[in-house]
Design an enzyme around this catalytic site. Structure first.
Site, short mmCIF file in Angstrom:
data_model
loop_
_atom_site.label_atom_id
_atom_site.label_comp_id
_atom_site.label_asym_id
_atom_site.label_seq_id
_atom_site.Cartn_x
_atom_site.Cartn_y
_atom_site.Cartn_z
N ASP A 1 -0.22 -0.56 5.53
CA ASP A 1 0.84 -1.51 5.17
C ASP A 1 0.32 -2.55 4.17
O ASP A 1 -0.75 -3.14 4.38
CB ASP A 1 1.28 -2.22 6.47
CG ASP A 1 2.49 -3.10 6.29
OD1 ASP A 1 3.58 -2.56 6.01
OD2 ASP A 1 2.36 -4.33 6.42
N GLU B 1 0.43 1.58 1.09
CA GLU B 1 1.62 0.95 0.52
C GLU B 1 1.13 -0.04 -0.54
O GLU B 1 0.69 -1.14 -0.21
CB GLU B 1 2.44 0.22 1.59
CG GLU B 1 3.76 -0.28 1.02
CD GLU B 1 4.39 -1.41 1.81
OE1 GLU B 1 5.61 -1.59 1.68
OE2 GLU B 1 3.67 -2.15 2.52
C1 GLC Z 1 5.70 -3.50 4.53
C2 GLC Z 1 6.63 -2.83 5.49
C3 GLC Z 1 7.74 -3.77 5.83
C4 GLC Z 1 7.16 -5.00 6.46
C5 GLC Z 1 6.11 -5.63 5.56
C6 GLC Z 1 5.30 -6.66 6.30
O1 GLC Z 1 6.32 -3.77 3.33
O2 GLC Z 1 7.08 -1.61 4.95
O3 GLC Z 1 8.67 -3.18 6.71
O4 GLC Z 1 8.18 -5.93 6.71
O5 GLC Z 1 5.19 -4.68 5.10
O6 GLC Z 1 4.45 -6.04 7.23
#
Ligand code: GLC
Length: 524
Positions: A215, A270
């Site tokens: 994440d 991500e």
């Molecule tokens: C990422 C996740 C999202 C979350 C954020 C904070 O973007 O996909 O759902 O709110 O991180 O952890």
């Protein structure tokens, strides 16, 4: 077989556990909220569908300010979702069926209820004070810099309206949070933090998981000076611009850790930097992330020129550095493709982009049913980022409860009487069956799984490309227009393997795409 690791050719199915399935009547958990056992009960369906791996959004202990992305214990299951024993059972049953399992790893921040932060906040002299980013107010008062948080303000998910700092009145210092105030950022320049987060990875790797979706991983390394960038002053959330070199050192260590385990473990990051050129360095020299999400396509409208540009960017920035692409058309943070593109025909054709382009595909649960976002009125809205619509529960059948033992935590997506798993499984013409045929075609074709990609000359409004791997070849064509288009192809003898509307499958290619139609063609 080719020697490529599974995660290059695979299709990863993203499950948002709250919304997937409950454990059935009398099952554990909270009424109307999905559980790990609920997922386990549907594994055979996912095998039938034909995906290779599951990615589970967070199921860890959490006060749920961000529905699990605010973790208060990384090494336990929240009672909402079940127990560690439930997780072990799910993992074992998935592996028995040949499904890999990736789990979310939230490393940039914790919950403000995590014992680490509780300790950190307790006093400036706490041994854990330096685990988070505490700073004095700016000279003259106010937050230490102009960084903006991702959520807050108007309730939409745009963010950028509120500071990424919250004042702790007891100490008079601010702490940094790129997301909610309930999600304080960890300080990755502090070695014990790194060690603790590595231990989390080991905990799950030892249990047998096949990898992680990391994440907000581009955000872990911070500029030690916490200097403003031009974007911060323009009100951009810092979580979409933070891009510090120290992150790459961390990623190399993470890669070494994962690759030290047998069995092709994978980390997909991500990297929420909406520019493919900026995503490419996160692969390093093949020594950082195995895969990184490339999000510009997720924000690309149904327009052939825009999609050509996205493909060209992948070719320009990822290909030369040996970075294997990823494709994402839906996830738990954004409106579904059916909603964005405006029609079922387009959503069907979009599946050929997701599953027919070169790269690892991430299919968000429910997109294979062609679900639309739910209409969530203000009285039912729960997400601080305004993302409830795409998180609506999966309707499993046409009964009034749609296969759930209690009324789910969010309203149904539109049309659950028809847009449910059981009804679509019975209908060979359904969006679900289309995905199953596409996944089967991909599985059976080295060209679709791993082949090189070349964009072909095509009439206006059509994107066509070839995939070639050794002797195996496929051609894929997508009509972005609402009118039929001729698509002449070199060489004779192409046969329609999969068509987005099912028309002509198994028959020789007519040379003509219908409105908003897409096809996979195989040599005859
Ligand atoms: C990422 C996740 C999202 C979350 C954020 C904070 O973007 O996909 O759902 O709110 O991180 O952890």
């Amino acid at each position: 077989m080719t020697g490529a690791p599974w995660w290059r050719s695979g299709v990863v199915y993203q499950i948002y556990p709250r919304s997937f399935a409950d454990a059935g009547p009398g099952g554990a958990g909270r009424p109307g909220v999905g559980t790990l056992e609920g997922i386990r009960r549907h594994l055979d369906h996912l095998v039938w569908l034909g995906v290779d791996a599951l990615w589970l959004s967070p199921f860890y202990r959490s006060p749920m300010a961000d529905f699990g992305y605010d973790v208060s214990d990384h090494c336990d299951v929240d009672p909402t979702f079940g127990t560690l024993a439930d997780f072990d059972r799910l993992l074992a049953d998935a592996h028995d069926r040949g499904l890999r399992v990736l789990i979310d790893w939230v490393a940039n921040h914790t919950s403000d209820q995590h014992p680490w932060f509780v300790d950190s906040r307790s006093s400036p002299r706490s041994p854990r004070r330096s685990w988070y980013l505490w700073r004095d107010p700016a000279p003259g008062g106010g937050p230490p810099n102009h960084w903006r948080a991702a959520f807050g303000g108007g309730g939409g998910d745009g963010g950028g309206e509120v500071p990424a700092w919250t004042l702790d009145p007891a100490s008079g210092q601010y702490y940094l949070h790129l997301f909610l105030p309930e999600q304080p950022d960890l300080d990755w320049s502090h070695r014990p933090v790194v060690e603790a987060l590595h231990d989390v990875l080991r905990f799950w790797l030892d249990r047998g998981v096949d990898g992680f979706r990391a994440d907000a991983i581009h955000a872990i390394g911070k500029d030690p000076a916490l200097a403003d960038g031009p974007d911060d002053l323009a009100g951009q959330p810092r979580s979409s611009t933070n891009d510090h070199p120290s992150t790459h050192e961390h990623l190399r260590e993470l890669r070494t850790l994962l690759d030290g385990y047998p069995g092709e473990r994978v980390m997909v990051g991500e990297v929420y930097l909406l520019d493919t050129a900026k995503v490419a360095p996160y692969y390093g020299d093949g020594d950082e992330l195995h895969l990184a999400f490339n999000f510009p396509p997720l924000f690309t409208p149904w327009d052939v020129g825009a999609w050509r540009s996205r493909l060209a960017e992948v070719e320009r920035h990822l290909h030369p550095v040996g970075a294997w692409p990823t494709w994402v058309l839906g996830n738990h943070d954004n409106p579904r493709p059916r909603t964005r593109f405006g029609s079922e025909a387009r959503a069907r054709a979009a599946a050929f982009l997701l599953l027919g382009l070169q790269g690892t595909a991430f299919l968000y649960a429910g997109d294979e049913l062609g679900l639309e976002d739910a209409e969530v009125g203000p009285e039912e809205a729960v997400d601080p980022g305004g993302r409830d619509g795409c998180r609506a529960p999966i309707p499993w059948d046409a009964s009034p409860g749609h296969g759930w033992a209690a009324r789910p935590w969010l309203p149904w997506p539109p049309g659950p009487d028809l847009r449910n798993v059981a009804s679509q499984r019975q209908d060979p013409g359904s969006v679900l069956h289309l995905h199953r045929r596409l996944l089967a075609a991909r599985r059976a074709s080295p060209a679709l799984r791993l082949g090189d990609l070349e964009v072909l000359d095509a009439p206006e409004g059509v994107l066509a490309w070839s995939r070639v791997h050794a002797a195996d070849r496929r051609t894929v064509a997508v009509n972005f227009t609402g009118a039929p288009r001729p698509v002449p192809l070199d060489g004779d003898g192409w046969v329609v393997e999969v068509a987005s509307d099912g028309a002509g499958e198994g028959r020789p290619w007519s040379g003509r795409l219908g409105a908003d139609q897409a096809v996979v063609l195989a040599p005859g």
